[in-house]
Design a protein around this motif. Sequence first.
Motif, PDB file in Angstrom:
ATOM      1  N   GLY A  70       0.785  -1.239   0.000  1.00  0.00           N
ATOM      2  CA  GLY A  70       0.000   0.000   0.000  1.00  0.00           C
ATOM      3  C   GLY A  70       0.808   1.275   0.000  1.00  0.00           C
ATOM      4  N   GLY A  71       2.128   1.186  -0.048  1.00  0.00           N
ATOM      5  CA  GLY A  71       2.955   2.384  -0.147  1.00  0.00           C
ATOM      6  C   GLY A  71       3.283   3.051   1.176  1.00  0.00           C
ATOM      7  N   LEU A  72       2.916   2.450   2.302  1.00  0.00           N
ATOM      8  CA  LEU A  72       3.178   3.071   3.597  1.00  0.00           C
ATOM      9  C   LEU A  72       4.662   3.080   3.927  1.00  0.00           C
ATOM     10  N   SER A  73       5.371   1.986   3.621  1.00  0.00           N
ATOM     11  CA  SER A  73       6.789   1.910   3.958  1.00  0.00           C
ATOM     12  C   SER A  73       7.598   2.957   3.196  1.00  0.00           C
ATOM     13  N   GLU A  74       7.230   3.220   1.942  1.00  0.00           N
ATOM     14  CA  GLU A  74       7.957   4.217   1.155  1.00  0.00           C
ATOM     15  C   GLU A  74       7.773   5.612   1.731  1.00  0.00           C
ATOM     16  N   ARG A  75       6.556   5.927   2.201  1.00  0.00           N
ATOM     17  CA  ARG A  75       6.302   7.247   2.806  1.00  0.00           C
ATOM     18  C   ARG A  75       7.060   7.418   4.113  1.00  0.00           C
ATOM     19  N   ILE A  76       7.150   6.330   4.888  1.00  0.00           N
ATOM     20  CA  ILE A  76       7.914   6.385   6.138  1.00  0.00           C
ATOM     21  C   ILE A  76       9.379   6.690   5.840  1.00  0.00           C
ATOM     22  N   PHE A  77       9.936   6.059   4.819  1.00  0.00           N
ATOM     23  CA  PHE A  77      11.323   6.297   4.436  1.00  0.00           C
ATOM     24  C   PHE A  77      11.517   7.752   4.005  1.00  0.00           C
ATOM     25  N   ASP A  78      10.619   8.283   3.196  1.00  0.00           N
ATOM     26  CA  ASP A  78      10.736   9.668   2.725  1.00  0.00           C
ATOM     27  C   ASP A  78      10.692  10.659   3.884  1.00  0.00           C
ATOM     28  N   ALA A  79       9.813  10.396   4.851  1.00  0.00           N
ATOM     29  CA  ALA A  79       9.708  11.296   5.997  1.00  0.00           C
ATOM     30  C   ALA A  79      10.972  11.259   6.841  1.00  0.00           C
ATOM     31  N   ALA A  80      11.505  10.061   7.048  1.00  0.00           N
ATOM     32  CA  ALA A  80      12.740   9.941   7.822  1.00  0.00           C
ATOM     33  C   ALA A  80      13.892  10.660   7.123  1.00  0.00           C
ATOM     34  N   GLU A  81      13.926  10.563   5.810  1.00  0.00           N
ATOM     35  CA  GLU A  81      14.979  11.252   5.055  1.00  0.00           C
ATOM     36  C   GLU A  81      14.835  12.759   5.185  1.00  0.00           C
TER      37      GLU A  81
END
Length: 423
Positions: A70-81
Amino acid sequence: MSITLLVLFGVIALLGVPLSLSLGLAAVITLWHYDLPVAMITQNMATSINSFLLIAVPLFILAGQIMERGGLSERIFDAAEAVVGRFRGGLGYVNITSSFVFGGISGSSVADIASLGPITIRAMATRGYPLPYSAALTLITATLATLVPPSILMIVAASSSGQSVGAALAGGLGPGILLAGALAGYNGYISWRRGYGEIVRRGAGHSLQAIGRAMPAVGAPVIILTGMFSGIVTPTEAAGLAVLYTFIVGFLVYREIGLGDLVPLIVHSGRTAGSVLLILMVASAATFIFTIDLLPNKTAGLLSNVASSGFATLLLMGIVFLIVGMLMDIVAAALMLIPVMMPAAVQAGVDPLHFVVFMTACLAVGLASPPVGTCLFATAQVARIPVERLTLAAVPFYILNVVILVLVAAFPEIVLWPARILT
């Protein structure tokens, strides 16, 4: 009797038979050889999984699958970056942070590798980090999911040992935070010394936008952990909330998952959970044999002659846990070790909850270690580098892990304090 079981199990497993089947066959042969009722196996197997708490296992696995699709992990990575990516070694910090947050939803280290691994390794490798270092850091950060709640292994271990699942999950936060801090410190030092990574400065608007997009995804661990530790929901109910919440976010907010994706994800999660619960079932038969053979008492007597304190006892057990974790599936290892080692640890003055969390932390290292570490081979495949090269690059992280384990063994409050505060 116990020796017969273990020898048979080792021989059958070496022939290539799956671990669950190997253990089951070894138990049946042992009971038959010593003229004990083989029917006890079915009774023990049925009783071992007759637990409301264990429903959490497939549900948390499903939540992790939905996050990946569902794309949640990618958004978490972007926010952490966006938050820490502007510093030297920033993507290393992103790797650690995103794995910690993702682990707070999926409870699975393998799921962490499958979803975040390709993203983090690719991003680090294209921004000035050596590929072996990027893969090794990703490998070790994935083990955080086995420590921080809602760790699937912690749920199984606590349930089978008769400990509070909520307290065990809370206790895992201490070692998890300690390991994350140690990894961050090493990453910062090695990146500064060797010039790893590019310093990417983004505008405040871009950072706020990335954080805003990730807020729905980050809300999942907040809801899960707050609900569990406040007593509003049980771990099983929290797992159900995780599935519902992640699907709503992936379906309605990010729109990267549809109703048609749900059935394949449920089937895949069911298969994964089935393998875990099958091991739990057959391990109950081995536990029955260990008990009637008085193996826990014999182990306690042996350790009391060798170790003079609870700390020394845990250190000796830690060596066993590390070796066993490197050689077999960690769920099967936990279920076989608990009935043998836990009584000896308690007799030596070790708190049962401290024992469960320490054992889980030791076995988590096995996930990342040769010769059979699941995460090790998954990371090597994702990074497309030889296992030997990845293992060599991970040596400093293995040393860090061992140091953390010694600290956890020496200071029980690392585990017990979070458990007291949060439950």
